[in-house]
Design a protein around this motif. Structure first.
Motif, PDB file in Angstrom:
ATOM      1  N   HIS A   1      75.552  25.655  55.802  1.00  0.00           N
ATOM      2  CA  HIS A   1      74.364  26.585  56.018  1.00  0.00           C
ATOM      3  C   HIS A   1      73.455  25.878  55.712  1.00  0.00           C
ATOM      4  N   LEU A   2      73.212  24.865  55.014  1.00  0.00           N
ATOM      5  CA  LEU A   2      72.043  23.846  55.085  1.00  0.00           C
ATOM      6  C   LEU A   2      72.052  22.755  56.097  1.00  0.00           C
ATOM      7  N   ASP A   3      73.190  22.605  56.452  1.00  0.00           N
ATOM      8  CA  ASP A   3      73.616  21.613  57.923  1.00  0.00           C
ATOM      9  C   ASP A   3      73.093  22.142  59.210  1.00  0.00           C
ATOM     10  N   LYS A   4      73.577  23.387  59.172  1.00  0.00           N
ATOM     11  CA  LYS A   4      73.005  24.211  60.681  1.00  0.00           C
ATOM     12  C   LYS A   4      71.318  24.403  60.432  1.00  0.00           C
ATOM     13  N   HIS A   5      71.056  24.597  59.480  1.00  0.00           N
ATOM     14  CA  HIS A   5      69.574  24.900  59.010  1.00  0.00           C
ATOM     15  C   HIS A   5      68.753  23.338  59.434  1.00  0.00           C
ATOM     16  N   LEU A   6      69.304  22.297  58.952  1.00  0.00           N
ATOM     17  CA  LEU A   6      68.552  21.199  59.256  1.00  0.00           C
ATOM     18  C   LEU A   6      68.771  20.698  60.639  1.00  0.00           C
ATOM     19  N   VAL A   7      70.094  20.945  61.232  1.00  0.00           N
ATOM     20  CA  VAL A   7      69.940  20.684  62.654  1.00  0.00           C
ATOM     21  C   VAL A   7      69.315  21.452  63.672  1.00  0.00           C
ATOM     22  N   GLU A   8      69.011  22.648  63.348  1.00  0.00           N
ATOM     23  CA  GLU A   8      68.203  23.613  64.019  1.00  0.00           C
ATOM     24  C   GLU A   8      66.931  23.171  63.920  1.00  0.00           C
ATOM     25  N   GLU A   9      66.334  22.845  62.591  1.00  0.00           N
ATOM     26  CA  GLU A   9      64.907  22.078  62.320  1.00  0.00           C
ATOM     27  C   GLU A   9      64.771  20.877  63.141  1.00  0.00           C
ATOM     28  N   LEU A  10      65.594  19.869  63.058  1.00  0.00           N
ATOM     29  CA  LEU A  10      65.494  18.665  63.907  1.00  0.00           C
ATOM     30  C   LEU A  10      65.710  18.931  65.378  1.00  0.00           C
ATOM     31  N   ALA A  11      66.268  19.811  66.006  1.00  0.00           N
ATOM     32  CA  ALA A  11      66.059  20.246  67.369  1.00  0.00           C
ATOM     33  C   ALA A  11      64.575  20.822  67.712  1.00  0.00           C
ATOM     34  N   GLN A  12      64.170  21.695  66.773  1.00  0.00           N
ATOM     35  CA  GLN A  12      63.075  22.101  66.890  1.00  0.00           C
ATOM     36  C   GLN A  12      61.750  21.234  66.900  1.00  0.00           C
TER      37      GLN A  12
ATOM     38  N   THR B   1      58.177  17.588  70.030  1.00  0.00           N
ATOM     39  CA  THR B   1      57.839  16.158  70.313  1.00  0.00           C
ATOM     40  C   THR B   1      57.688  15.803  71.844  1.00  0.00           C
ATOM     41  N   VAL B   2      58.919  16.236  72.534  1.00  0.00           N
ATOM     42  CA  VAL B   2      59.164  16.062  73.821  1.00  0.00           C
ATOM     43  C   VAL B   2      57.995  16.880  74.744  1.00  0.00           C
ATOM     44  N   ARG B   3      57.828  18.012  74.088  1.00  0.00           N
ATOM     45  CA  ARG B   3      56.862  18.955  75.108  1.00  0.00           C
ATOM     46  C   ARG B   3      55.608  18.407  74.825  1.00  0.00           C
ATOM     47  N   ASP B   4      55.231  18.095  73.690  1.00  0.00           N
ATOM     48  CA  ASP B   4      53.824  17.313  73.542  1.00  0.00           C
ATOM     49  C   ASP B   4      53.604  15.961  74.463  1.00  0.00           C
ATOM     50  N   GLU B   5      54.706  15.155  74.533  1.00  0.00           N
ATOM     51  CA  GLU B   5      54.667  14.034  75.067  1.00  0.00           C
ATOM     52  C   GLU B   5      54.836  14.236  76.499  1.00  0.00           C
ATOM     53  N   LEU B   6      55.416  15.276  77.274  1.00  0.00           N
ATOM     54  CA  LEU B   6      55.352  15.680  78.676  1.00  0.00           C
ATOM     55  C   LEU B   6      54.028  16.322  79.016  1.00  0.00           C
ATOM     56  N   ARG B   7      53.472  17.153  77.933  1.00  0.00           N
ATOM     57  CA  ARG B   7      51.981  17.795  78.301  1.00  0.00           C
ATOM     58  C   ARG B   7      51.093  16.607  78.503  1.00  0.00           C
ATOM     59  N   GLU B   8      51.045  15.517  77.545  1.00  0.00           N
ATOM     60  CA  GLU B   8      49.974  14.451  77.527  1.00  0.00           C
ATOM     61  C   GLU B   8      50.238  13.715  78.905  1.00  0.00           C
ATOM     62  N   GLN B   9      51.523  13.423  79.436  1.00  0.00           N
ATOM     63  CA  GLN B   9      51.726  12.641  80.506  1.00  0.00           C
ATOM     64  C   GLN B   9      51.329  13.404  81.752  1.00  0.00           C
ATOM     65  N   SER B  10      51.517  14.641  81.654  1.00  0.00           N
ATOM     66  CA  SER B  10      51.390  15.422  82.976  1.00  0.00           C
ATOM     67  C   SER B  10      49.774  15.703  83.020  1.00  0.00           C
ATOM     68  N   ARG B  11      49.030  15.605  81.802  1.00  0.00           N
ATOM     69  CA  ARG B  11      47.613  15.660  81.778  1.00  0.00           C
ATOM     70  C   ARG B  11      46.933  14.406  82.631  1.00  0.00           C
ATOM     71  N   LYS B  12      47.709  13.183  82.193  1.00  0.00           N
ATOM     72  CA  LYS B  12      47.281  11.939  83.052  1.00  0.00           C
ATOM     73  C   LYS B  12      47.561  12.066  84.491  1.00  0.00           C
TER      74      LYS B  12
END
Length: 146
Positions: free
Chosen positions: A9-20, A25-36
């Motif tokens: 259960h901890l492994d699944k929770h850790l994987v879900e948290e890392l994916a989130q 991070t990707v969303r923020d990076e794409l938002r910054e690139q699209s703003r530029k």
């Protein structure tokens, strides 16, 4: 076994948290690139609009200069012809002619068609002047040169 289920259960929770975290991070990076990129696109659009107005002002100045010695309709017609020639030359500069393979000097049976029957507009490859060289082909002996 109860302890292993807890770790699973901890492994699944850790994987879900890392994916989130990775998604955020990707969303923020794409938002910054699209703003530029949005800012750059707006600046290009503004410079294009300014160039369009500058071109209109130049065309008006040319027309008014020609109208000094010519009737207004003739000045407008000459200005329009000059703008048409400029547009044609700019279009040619934007799409340079690409080197097409030269047509074969001799085509058996007449002239070569402009394009293949497929309609893709790609020219036929040049045909060799002589047939294939090498050992004579015997139809009775199988060819194993795959």
């Amino acid at each position: 076994m109860d302890r292993l289920d807890h770790l699973e259960h901890l492994d699944k929770h850790l994987v879900e948290e890392l994916a989130q975290v990775a998604r955020e991070t990707v969303r923020d990076e794409l938002r910054e690139q699209s703003r530029k990129q949005r800012r750059t696109a707006m600046l290009y659009a503004a410079s294009g609009a300014a160039a369009l107005y500058a071109g209109g002002a130049v065309a008006l100045a040319v027309g008014l200069a020609l109208a000094i010695g010519l009737p207004g309709w003739a000045a407008a017609l000459i200005t329009a012809a000059l703008l048409g020639v400029a547009a044609y030359l700019l279009r040619g500069a934007a799409h340079p002619k690409r080197g097409h393979p030269s047509a074969p000097s001799h085509v058996v049976g007449g002239t070569a068609p402009a394009g293949p029957p497929s309609g893709l507009g790609l020219p036929y490859p040049p045909m060799p002047h002589h047939g294939p060289t090498g050992p004579e082909l015997n139809p009775d002996v199988p060819d194993h040169r795959a």
